[in-house]
Design an enzyme around this catalytic site. Structure first.
Site, PDB file in Angstrom:
ATOM      1  N   TYR A 189     -23.377  19.177   0.838  1.00  0.00           N
ATOM      2  CA  TYR A 189     -23.333  18.729   2.228  1.00  0.00           C
ATOM      3  C   TYR A 189     -23.392  19.927   3.189  1.00  0.00           C
ATOM      4  CZ  TYR A 189     -21.559  17.929   6.778  1.00  0.00           C
ATOM      5  OH  TYR A 189     -21.444  17.967   8.143  1.00  0.00           O
ATOM      6  N   GLU A 197     -18.590  24.130  10.263  1.00  0.00           N
ATOM      7  CA  GLU A 197     -18.682  23.160   9.163  1.00  0.00           C
ATOM      8  C   GLU A 197     -17.566  23.369   8.142  1.00  0.00           C
ATOM      9  OE1 GLU A 197     -20.295  20.467   8.653  1.00  0.00           O
ATOM     10  OE2 GLU A 197     -21.478  20.581  10.477  1.00  0.00           O
ATOM     11  N   ASP A 234     -22.030  13.514   4.647  1.00  0.00           N
ATOM     12  CA  ASP A 234     -20.570  13.656   4.642  1.00  0.00           C
ATOM     13  C   ASP A 234     -19.969  12.257   4.777  1.00  0.00           C
ATOM     14  OD1 ASP A 234     -21.063  12.994   7.256  1.00  0.00           O
ATOM     15  OD2 ASP A 234     -19.772  14.535   8.116  1.00  0.00           O
TER      16      ASP A 234
END
Ligand code: SF4
Length: 384
Positions: free
Chosen positions: A133, A50, A151
């Site tokens: 996020y 991520e 996102d």
């Protein structure tokens, strides 16, 4: 389709919500890409992926992700590594604050959580480099616990689903999308649902030309019903990036080593090495700025001529950088590398050290310019 106000002020009727959840998770199980961080769903792997995926395409991330996992198998390995080793593995991926924050977070996870990536949004958000996020993504994908995550891709899918009429990044748009994401994320298989939305945004609900006929959400989608789905959500107005100009010097000493300078630990390219450069003052020529830089480095008398190599352009998030590059030869060694193995703030790098030190994209581009330099006879000479 029935859209209603939920307890959070946004959402669909329960039956529509369940249908959407089923459609997304089934589609993802069938059409989701096989990616290395989706093999074991280890929270550490999901976290690293991520962070790498922030502002970066999957194809670009893949080789970096594999290199990272080969070098840093778990949180402990990141926490105990020297920062320069972390930056070296990240070299070329850009936005280096991400790598430094990963390591700071890894050290905190070892200290506070026994080396286990936390499974709650507040605990994750207390770590450097982890925003709303990323925390939601780690909780839902890494731990398979319900948490919303919005996102760019999810924001676009949800924004089209409800025909959002303000830009995704506008404060009102963000608030509405997060409420919607929270109302939609299921208790069962939140991992598949959030990844399904992300994947739909990446592969089907594309920014410019959404592939609505292939989309499992089209029966519920307000943007599709409008007949012009890509009008939603409206794009934010882009501000023009200013250009900052300067000069860079690529200096070799008599032994053929290149002078490099280490950037301060914080800020853009923090902790990376690069040939020295300086911003031009108002009304100053590039060559005059280069000479001023040599003076500041304390080596002006030792550099008799500067050859122009050309201009280097580099785009950053908030501005463009335009640097005139000059090559020069330094007649006596300067400065010496500190004894004990660690380079000082400046160092003379031979080819082996150049390969070992973490260099940013800017430095790599400059070296490429130097490598392609025409023969010395044709290069411009500086009289000073
Ligand atoms: Fe996007 Fe079209 Fe699917 Fe709506 S139907 S979510 S606009 S791809």
């Amino acid at each position: 389709m029935t859209r209603i106000a939920s307890s959070h002020g946004e959402g669909f009727a329960p039956e529509t919500t369940r249908r959407l959840q089923r459609a997304v998770t089934r589609w993802f199980a069938r059409a989701g890409r096989r990616l290395p961080w989706r093999e074991r769903y280890d929270p550490y792997e999901v976290w690293v992926a991520e962070i790498m995926l922030q502002q970066t395409q999957v194809e670009t991330v893949l080789p970096y992700y594999r290199r990272w996992m080969a070098r840093f198998r778990d949180v402990q390995a990141v926490a105990s590594a020297p920062e320069e080793a972390v930056l070296k593995v990240w070299e070329g991926l850009g936005y280096y604050a991400r790598a430094r924050n990963l390591q700071r977070s890894a050290r905190l996870i070892v200290e506070r959580h026994g080396g286990r990536v936390p499974d709650s949004v507040p605990a994750l958000r207390a770590l450097p480099g982890i925003g709303r996020y990323t925390a939601g993504a780690i909780v839902s994908i890494g731990h398979n616990r319900p948490a919303p995550a919005v996102d760019g891709n999810i924001g676009r899918v949800l924004g089209r689903l409800v025909a959002l009429d303000v830009p995704v990044r506008a404060p009102g748009g963000q608030a509405r999308l997060w409420r919607l994401a929270e109302a939609l994320v299921p208790a069962v298989d939140p991992r598949g649902f959030n990844q399904g939305l992300m994947e739909l945004g990446a592969l089907v609900c594309r920014p410019a030309s959404p592939l609505c006929p292939l989309c499992p959400l089209r029966e519920t989608c307000a943007a599709f019903a409008s007949g012009d789905p890509q009008r939603f959500p409206p794009a934010a107005q882009r501000r023009a990036r200013p250009t900052r100009c300067g000069a860079m010097v690529l200096l070799r000493n008599d032994a053929g080593c290149l002078l490099l300078r280490k950037r301060p630990p914080r800020g853009t390219w923090g902790g990376l090495w690069e040939p020295p450069w300086i911003e031009r003052r108002a009304g100053e020529s590039s060559r005059a700025a280069a000479r001023r830089l040599l003076h500041e480095l304390g080596i002006s008398p030792a550099v008799r001529s500067l050859r122009s190599l050309g201009t280097l352009h580099h785009g950053l998030t908030h501005f463009q950088l335009s640097l005139e590059c000059y090559a020069g030869q330094v007649k006596h060694p300067f400065p010496e590398v500190a004894a004990g193995g660690l380079p000082s703030e400046k160092c003379w790098a031979d080819n082996a050290r150049l390969a070992a030190l973490p260099l940013g994209r800017l430095g790599r581009k400059a070296l490429e310019l130097r490598r392609r330099e025409p023969t010395g006879e044709t290069a411009e000479r500086d009289g000073g």
